[in-house]
Write an enzyme that holds these catalytic residues in place. Structure first.
Site, PDB file in Angstrom:
ATOM      1  N   GLU A   1      61.669  31.340  34.066  1.00 22.83           N
ATOM      2  CA  GLU A   1      60.663  31.454  33.021  1.00 22.83           C
ATOM      3  C   GLU A   1      59.678  32.548  33.456  1.00 22.83           C
ATOM      4  OE1 GLU A   1      58.987  27.475  32.902  1.00 22.83           O
ATOM      5  OE2 GLU A   1      57.251  28.149  34.046  1.00 22.83           O
TER       6      GLU A   1
ATOM      7  N   ASP B   1      49.065  32.755  35.918  1.00 21.93           N
ATOM      8  CA  ASP B   1      49.986  33.472  35.023  1.00 21.93           C
ATOM      9  C   ASP B   1      49.540  34.919  34.789  1.00 21.93           C
ATOM     10  OD1 ASP B   1      51.407  31.088  34.753  1.00 21.93           O
ATOM     11  OD2 ASP B   1      50.246  30.464  33.014  1.00 21.93           O
TER      12      ASP B   1
END
Length: 533
Positions: A204, A48
């Site tokens: 997302e 991430d």
């Protein structure tokens, strides 16, 4: 052109050289020393990613789940050679589960941070799973960070400061795909407006930037492990959207782009791998018809295995690994599994050693004060010198891995003295008991021993060995799997783990750790002996 697999082959071909090196050596080195680098710059689980530039410095924020301290930030001058700058959260707060009460928060905790620099300070937005979004500010990236909570949970928040100074957060969750824009008050403490601005099925992991008056919105699409890019002249839209790269064919998903001081742009993107977890690759970017394209005009739409370094002249560097435990604080490479009990560990009780007291725990999965660092690919050898003199009956202390499959060497004290046992513990997921396989106990002739964990992420397996001081290394137990699985285990790649807990009645003892040594070269084995894992 040299490929990544060729570089791996060269690494294994140098195993004989490894016997001539010292016990400690750096991790995988992406910098080829000739003005080029090979992906990934960090062959470890740094998921991430969010990367920014401040002057000539780059900063990389990454997910840390239930590890404490939480939310690691790395630093580089060239996007290739990285070191650890610090962590945002000294401890995880907001739930007793962060202290490993109950089952803890495995696969939860600190996810998908968003890092920005604005008006002389660093700002960060992050949403711990199930909690409200936190906004943090620091003058120095090393901290201290001052944090507060918003009144809502913004999944995978994308913090953004527009050219007029107005702050926003873009957020979307894959189960919906609606991208919502939150407008923040001047002090960043309140959401003053929330409106839907776009929809992408399954989106997302939003990232939001601005270039030449155009807004660019990057979103991960987990259902197909790909990335979408959207653009608009206004944050309110309308937005155009195109598909970009993906993990299966072209290099990864979930990422964005960062500008260089000379006006060029570079891309960063996450790639899922079945053994080590989620690694971050970096790529040159070129622009075509107003869209950023990963790769080069000669090889578009693909993260290159090898490329010219974006910034020349910086020396090779990697995050720290080995540790003599001679400093009064832990090295930044270490992280506890959940928050530690600070009364149960010390670097001062025996100077030059890390002391781990054996706190009560039903099993390894519920043991506090397990100290970890990231497994490193393509190969890593992790050796530790341990003193078991003060183990009590019921203590289980030693070296192993933490992840989906947990291999370990655990020292215990019984009626006949100290012994060492190989174990393989597999986490089956929430509500399903873990399974444990055990080998025979090996009597220790003295209180000190050196343990070794070898992790081969190409062969997808690891092995454990031990030796008495100055003795010969002995392989103990079977090789075991190196597995990354987001549904069970830790949602991280396998971590190296030093553990010490008490599973019996009465009080526990403690284990002293003299040193930890890391090398990225396999051991040179004598002819006819068992091969490295």
């Amino acid at each position: 052109m040299t490929t990544r697999l060729q570089r791996v082959a060269r690494a294994f071909a140098t195993m004989l050289v490894g016997s001539l090196l010292g016990a400690a050596a750096p991790a995988w080195q992406s910098d080829n020393g000739d003005g080029t680098y090979s992906n990934p710059p960090l062959w470890a689980d740094y998921p991430d990613p969010d990367v920014i530039r401040v002057g000539e410095d780059f900063y990389f924020a990454t997910t840390t789940f239930a590890n404490s301290p939480g939310l690691r930030i790395l630093h580089s001058r060239d996007l290739v050679n990285w070191t650890i700058a610090g962590h945002v959260f000294p401890r995880l707060t907001g739930s007793p589960a962060f202290d490993l009460q109950g089952r803890g928060v495995y696969r939860r905790g600190i996810y998908a941070p968003s890092l920005r620099h604005h008006d002389g300070a660093f700002y960060l937005a992050v949403t711990p799973v199930g909690l409200h979004t936190r906004l943090c500010r620091a003058v120095q990236v090393q901290g201290p960070w001052d944090c507060h909570e918003l009144d809502r949970e913004a999944f995978d928040p994308a913090l953004f400061f527009d050219t007029d100074g107005q702050a926003y957060i873009a957020t979307s969750v894959s189960s919906d795909g609606t991208i919502t824009l939150l407008t923040l008050s001047a002090d960043l403490r309140q959401v003053t407006d929330a409106r839907k601005i776009h929809y992408i099925r399954g989106a997302e992991g939003s990232k939001l930037i601005k270039r030449d008056g155009t807004y660019y919105l990057f979103n991960a699409i987990p259902r197909r492990l790909g990335m979408s890019i959207s653009r608009a002249r206004s944050l309110q839209g309308p937005w155009e959207t195109i598909d970009s790269i993906n993990t299966a064919q072209t290099g990864g998903h979930q990422g964005a782009i960062v500008d260089l001081a000379d006006g060029r742009w570079w891309g960063f993107v996450m790639q899922d791998q079945p053994t080590i977890g989620r690694i971050t690759n970096f790529s040159p970017i070129f622009w075509k018809d107003g869209w950023p394209v990963w790769g080069t005009p000669e090889a578009p739409g693909r993260v290159p295995a090898r490329a010219t370094k974006p910034v020349q002249g910086q020396p090779p560097a990697q995050p720290a690994t080995s540790d003599e435990f001679s400093e009064p604080v832990l090295g930044l490479q270490w992280a506890w599994n959940h928050n530690p009990d600070d009364a149960m560990w010390s670097l001062r009780e025996r100077p030059g050693h890390l002391r781990l007291h054996a706190g009560p725990a039903a099993d390894y999965w519920h043991a506090r004060n397990t100290l970890t660092q990231k497994g490193q690919g393509p190969f890593s050898r992790n050796e530790v010198s341990l003193d078991f003199s003060h183990l009590a009956a019921g203590d289980q202390c030693g070296l192993g891995t933490l992840g989906k499959v947990n291999g370990q060497l655990a020292a215990t004290r019984g009626p006949d003295g100290l012994s060492l046992q190989w174990r393989r513990i597999v986490d089956q997921g929430d509500g399903v008991p873990q399974t444990t396989e055990e080998g025979p106990r090996i009597a220790l002739t003295g209180p000190r021993a050196e343990l070794r964990l070898e992790m081969n992420f190409v062969r997808k397996q690891a092995s454990l060995s031990w030796r008495p001081p100055e003795g010969a290394w002995q392989r103990l137990g079977d090789a075991f799997e190196l597995v990354y699985d987001w549904r069970t285990g830790t949602f991280q790649g396998p971590q190296v783990a030093l553990f010490c807990f008490h599973a019996g009645s009465g009080a526990g003892g403690y284990m002293d750790v003299d040193w930890f040594h890391f090398s990225d070269l396999p051991v040179a084995l004598p002819p006819g002996s068992a091969s490295a894992p």
